[in-house]
Design an enzyme around this catalytic site. Structure first.
Site, PDB file in Angstrom:
ATOM      1  N   ALA A  65       0.859  -1.175   0.000  1.00 17.07           N
ATOM      2  CA  ALA A  65       0.000   0.000   0.000  1.00 17.07           C
ATOM      3  C   ALA A  65       0.903   1.236   0.000  1.00 17.07           C
ATOM      4  CB  ALA A  65      -0.883  -0.014   1.237  1.00 17.07           C
ATOM      5  N   GLY A 109       0.604  -5.090   0.948  1.00 23.91           N
ATOM      6  CA  GLY A 109      -0.610  -5.179   0.143  1.00 23.91           C
ATOM      7  C   GLY A 109      -0.346  -5.798  -1.228  1.00 23.91           C
ATOM      8  N   GLU A 112      -0.440  -9.431  -0.662  1.00 24.69           N
ATOM      9  CA  GLU A 112      -1.835  -9.778  -0.364  1.00 24.69           C
ATOM     10  C   GLU A 112      -2.695  -9.760  -1.631  1.00 24.69           C
ATOM     11  OE1 GLU A 112      -1.706  -6.681   2.712  1.00 24.69           O
ATOM     12  OE2 GLU A 112      -2.469  -8.194   4.093  1.00 24.69           O
ATOM     13  N   GLU A 132       4.812  -4.932   6.985  1.00 18.05           N
ATOM     14  CA  GLU A 132       4.047  -3.869   7.654  1.00 18.05           C
ATOM     15  C   GLU A 132       4.511  -3.638   9.086  1.00 18.05           C
ATOM     16  OE1 GLU A 132       2.676  -6.374   5.865  1.00 18.05           O
ATOM     17  OE2 GLU A 132       0.944  -5.672   4.718  1.00 18.05           O
TER      18      GLU A 132
HETATM   19  C1  HXC Z   1       5.001   4.430  -1.356  1.00 20.42           C
HETATM   20  C2  HXC Z   1       6.899   3.464  -2.223  1.00 20.42           C
HETATM   21  C3  HXC Z   1       6.543   2.218  -1.643  1.00 20.42           C
HETATM   22  C4  HXC Z   1       5.324   2.141  -0.902  1.00 20.42           C
HETATM   23  C5  HXC Z   1       8.395   1.991  -2.686  1.00 20.42           C
HETATM   24  N1  HXC Z   1       8.044   3.267  -2.851  1.00 20.42           N
HETATM   25  N2  HXC Z   1       7.508   1.321  -1.958  1.00 20.42           N
HETATM   26  N3  HXC Z   1       6.131   4.549  -2.076  1.00 20.42           N
HETATM   27  N4  HXC Z   1       4.601   3.284  -0.788  1.00 20.42           N
HETATM   28  N5  HXC Z   1       4.885   1.004  -0.352  1.00 20.42           N
HETATM   29  C6  HXC Z   1       8.753   4.329  -3.572  1.00 20.42           C
HETATM   30  C7  HXC Z   1       9.945   4.832  -2.778  1.00 20.42           C
HETATM   31  O1  HXC Z   1       9.547   5.772  -1.821  1.00 20.42           O
HETATM   32  C8  HXC Z   1      10.775   5.441  -3.879  1.00 20.42           C
HETATM   33  O2  HXC Z   1      10.248   6.693  -4.228  1.00 20.42           O
HETATM   34  C9  HXC Z   1      10.531   4.500  -5.063  1.00 20.42           C
HETATM   35  O3  HXC Z   1       9.305   3.811  -4.772  1.00 20.42           O
HETATM   36  C10 HXC Z   1      11.629   3.453  -5.228  1.00 20.42           C
HETATM   37  O4  HXC Z   1      11.796   2.801  -3.989  1.00 20.42           O
HETATM   38  P1  HXC Z   1      13.218   2.645  -3.266  1.00 20.42           P
HETATM   39  O5  HXC Z   1      12.951   2.375  -1.845  1.00 20.42           O
HETATM   40  O6  HXC Z   1      14.101   3.782  -3.593  1.00 20.42           O
HETATM   41  O7  HXC Z   1      13.771   1.339  -4.014  1.00 20.42           O
HETATM   42  P2  HXC Z   1      14.681   0.177  -3.422  1.00 20.42           P
HETATM   43  O8  HXC Z   1      15.815   0.751  -2.612  1.00 20.42           O
HETATM   44  O9  HXC Z   1      15.015  -0.675  -4.588  1.00 20.42           O
HETATM   45  O10 HXC Z   1      13.766  -0.627  -2.402  1.00 20.42           O
HETATM   46  C11 HXC Z   1      12.605  -1.298  -2.875  1.00 20.42           C
HETATM   47  C12 HXC Z   1      11.716  -1.742  -1.694  1.00 20.42           C
HETATM   48  C13 HXC Z   1      11.468  -0.535  -0.767  1.00 20.42           C
HETATM   49  C14 HXC Z   1      12.434  -2.867  -0.912  1.00 20.42           C
HETATM   50  C15 HXC Z   1      10.446  -2.301  -2.305  1.00 20.42           C
HETATM   51  O11 HXC Z   1      10.966   0.514  -1.565  1.00 20.42           O
HETATM   52  C16 HXC Z   1      10.461  -0.819   0.331  1.00 20.42           C
HETATM   53  O12 HXC Z   1      10.826  -1.402   1.345  1.00 20.42           O
HETATM   54  N6  HXC Z   1       9.231  -0.353   0.148  1.00 20.42           N
HETATM   55  C17 HXC Z   1       8.209  -0.423   1.171  1.00 20.42           C
HETATM   56  C18 HXC Z   1       7.693  -1.827   1.322  1.00 20.42           C
HETATM   57  C19 HXC Z   1       6.626  -1.896   2.405  1.00 20.42           C
HETATM   58  O13 HXC Z   1       6.882  -1.578   3.583  1.00 20.42           O
HETATM   59  N7  HXC Z   1       5.405  -2.307   2.027  1.00 20.42           N
HETATM   60  C20 HXC Z   1       4.301  -2.402   2.957  1.00 20.42           C
HETATM   61  C21 HXC Z   1       3.449  -1.177   2.885  1.00 20.42           C
HETATM   62  S1  HXC Z   1       2.139  -1.194   4.019  1.00 20.42           S
HETATM   63  P3  HXC Z   1      11.158   8.029  -4.268  1.00 20.42           P
HETATM   64  O14 HXC Z   1      10.151   9.095  -4.549  1.00 20.42           O
HETATM   65  O15 HXC Z   1      11.827   8.107  -2.950  1.00 20.42           O
HETATM   66  O16 HXC Z   1      12.104   7.746  -5.389  1.00 20.42           O
HETATM   67  C22 HXC Z   1       0.964  -2.166   3.326  1.00 20.42           C
HETATM   68  C23 HXC Z   1      -0.316  -2.331   4.116  1.00 20.42           C
HETATM   69  C24 HXC Z   1      -1.303  -3.243   3.411  1.00 20.42           C
HETATM   70  O17 HXC Z   1       1.123  -2.675   2.284  1.00 20.42           O
HETATM   71  C25 HXC Z   1      -2.582  -3.334   4.177  1.00 20.42           C
HETATM   72  C26 HXC Z   1      -3.606  -2.359   3.722  1.00 20.42           C
HETATM   73  C27 HXC Z   1      -4.937  -2.452   4.403  1.00 20.42           C
END
Ligand code: HXC
Length: 258
Positions: A65, A109, A112, A132
Site C-alpha cells: 500500500a 498489500g 496480499e 508492515e
Molecule cells: C510508497 C513506495 C513504496 C510504498 C516503494 N516506494 N515502496 N512509495 N509506498 N509502499 C517508492 C519509494 O519511496 C521510492 O520513491 C521509489 O518507490 C523506489 O523505492 P526505493 O525504496 O528507492 O527502491 P529500493 O531501494 O530498490 O527498495 C525497494 C523496496 C522498498 C524494498 C520495495 O521501496 C520498500 O521497502 N518499500 C516499502 C515496502 C513496504 O513496507 N510495504 C508495505 C506497505 S504497508 P522516491 O520518490 O523516494 O524515489 C501495506 C499495508 C497493506 O502494504 C494493508 C492495507 C490495508
C-alpha cells in the site's frame, strides 16, 4: 473509465491487467485500487474475457500500500472509509480465474493482492513479504489470513513478525506460488496458462474456482458435499456431453459454455 495507474489489454480471451505506477514500485493508492476494481468488474462482465492475468513490472508486482498516502491518516479516517476494503472486495467478487504473474517485489498489500488471485506464477527474481510490522502496523488485506492458509503458521508468523522477505524458491517450496520461471519467460508462462484455461468450459472453470475457494470457508464434509453436487450439476451441461464425447472420439472438445 480511463485508467492512469493500470494498463488493460484484452486479447485472445485474456484480460491482461498491468499495475503501472513505475515511480512508486506500483504502490497501491486509492486511485490504483479504484481503477483495478473497475477493470476487474469490466473483465467479469466482458463475455470475451475467459481468464485474467494480473501483473506489475519486472522490478515490482507491487511494493505494498502507498505509505506516503497512508502516513497522515487517522484511525477515524481509515475506519470510516474502510481503507482498501470495498476495492479489494470487488476483486474478490470476480468469478473468472485470475492468475498473478509476479516479478520483483510483492510486499505488504502487494503480496496480499497476489494471494487474492487464484494462483501465483513467480519470476525467479520475485520477493514476497509482509513488512508492515516495520511501519508500526500489520497486514490488512489477508497477510495474516491467506498467507497462513497458504504456507502454514510457522512461516506466516515468521514473515509477519520479522518482516523478512521470501525469495521465489522458498515461496514455491512453501506453497505460496505454483510455478517459478526465469524472469524473461514470466509473461509467456502466465499467458500460456491463461490460454489453457480459456480453452475450457467456463461453466466448469467457474465452479472449480468457487469450490476450491469454499475449501477455506467450510468444514471438510460440507466442502465435499458442495463439490460432489457441483460435479453432478455439470451433467446438465452440453459441455459435459461434448467433453466426454470428444475424449471417446479422440478429438479436441469444442466447448460452448452451455
Ligand atoms: C510508497 C513506495 C513504496 C510504498 C516503494 N516506494 N515502496 N512509495 N509506498 N509502499 C517508492 C519509494 O519511496 C521510492 O520513491 C521509489 O518507490 C523506489 O523505492 P526505493 O525504496 O528507492 O527502491 P529500493 O531501494 O530498490 O527498495 C525497494 C523496496 C522498498 C524494498 C520495495 O521501496 C520498500 O521497502 N518499500 C516499502 C515496502 C513496504 O513496507 N510495504 C508495505 C506497505 S504497508 P522516491 O520518490 O523516494 O524515489 C501495506 C499495508 C497493506 O502494504 C494493508 C492495507 C490495508
Amino acid at each position: 473509465m480511463a485508467y492512469e495507474t493500470i494498463i488493460v489489454e484484452v486479447e485472445d480471451h485474456i484480460a491482461l491487467v498491468k499495475l503501472n505506477r513505475p515511480d512508486a514500485m506500483n504502490a497501491l493508492n486509492g486511485q490504483l485500487l479504484t481503477e483495478l476494481a473497475d477493470a476487474m468488474k469490466a473483465a467479469q462482465a466482458n463475455d470475451k474475457v475467459r481468464c485474467i492475468v494480473l501483473t506489475g513490472s519486472e522490478k515490482a508486482f507491487a511494493a505494498g500500500a502507498d505509505i506516503k498516502m497512508m502516513s497522515d491518516k487517522t484511525y477515524t479516517e481509515v475506519l470510516t472509509e474502510d481503507l482498501f476494503g470495498p476495492e479489494i472486495d470487488e476483486v474478490k467478487r470476480v468469478r473468472k480465474p485470475i492468475i498473478a504473474a509476479v516479478a520483483g517485489y510483492a510486499l505488504g498489500g502487494g503480496c496480499e493482492l497476489a494471494m487474492l488471485c487464484d494462483f501465483i506464477i513467480a519470476a525467479d527474481n520475485a520477493k514476497f513479504g509482509q513488512p508492515e510490522v516495520n511501519l508500526g502496523v500489520m497486514a490488512g488485506i489477508g497477510g495474516t489470513q491467506r498467507l497462513t492458509r497458504a504456507i502454514g503458521k510457522a512461516k506466516a508468523m515468521d514473515m509477519n513478525l520479522t518482516g523478512r522477505f521470501m525469495d521465489a524458491e522458498e515461496a514455491e517450496r512453501s506453497g505460496l506460488v505454483s510455478r517459478i520461471v526465469p524472469a524473461k519467460k514470466l509473461m509467456e508462462e502466465a499467458m500460456g496458462a491463461a490460454a489453457k484455461i480459456a480453452e475450457k468450459s467456463m461453466i466448469s472453470v467457474m465452479l472449480i474456482k468457487e469450490a476450491v475457494d469454499k475449501s477455506f470457508e467450510v468444514p471438510l464434509s460440507e466442502g465435499l458435499l458442495i463439490e460432489r453436487r457441483m460435479f453432478h450439476s455439470l451433467f446438465a451441461t452440453e459441455d459435459q456431453k461434448e467433453g466426454m464425447a470428444a475424449f471417446i472420439d479422440k478429438r479436441t472438445p469444442q466447448f460452448r459454455d452451455k
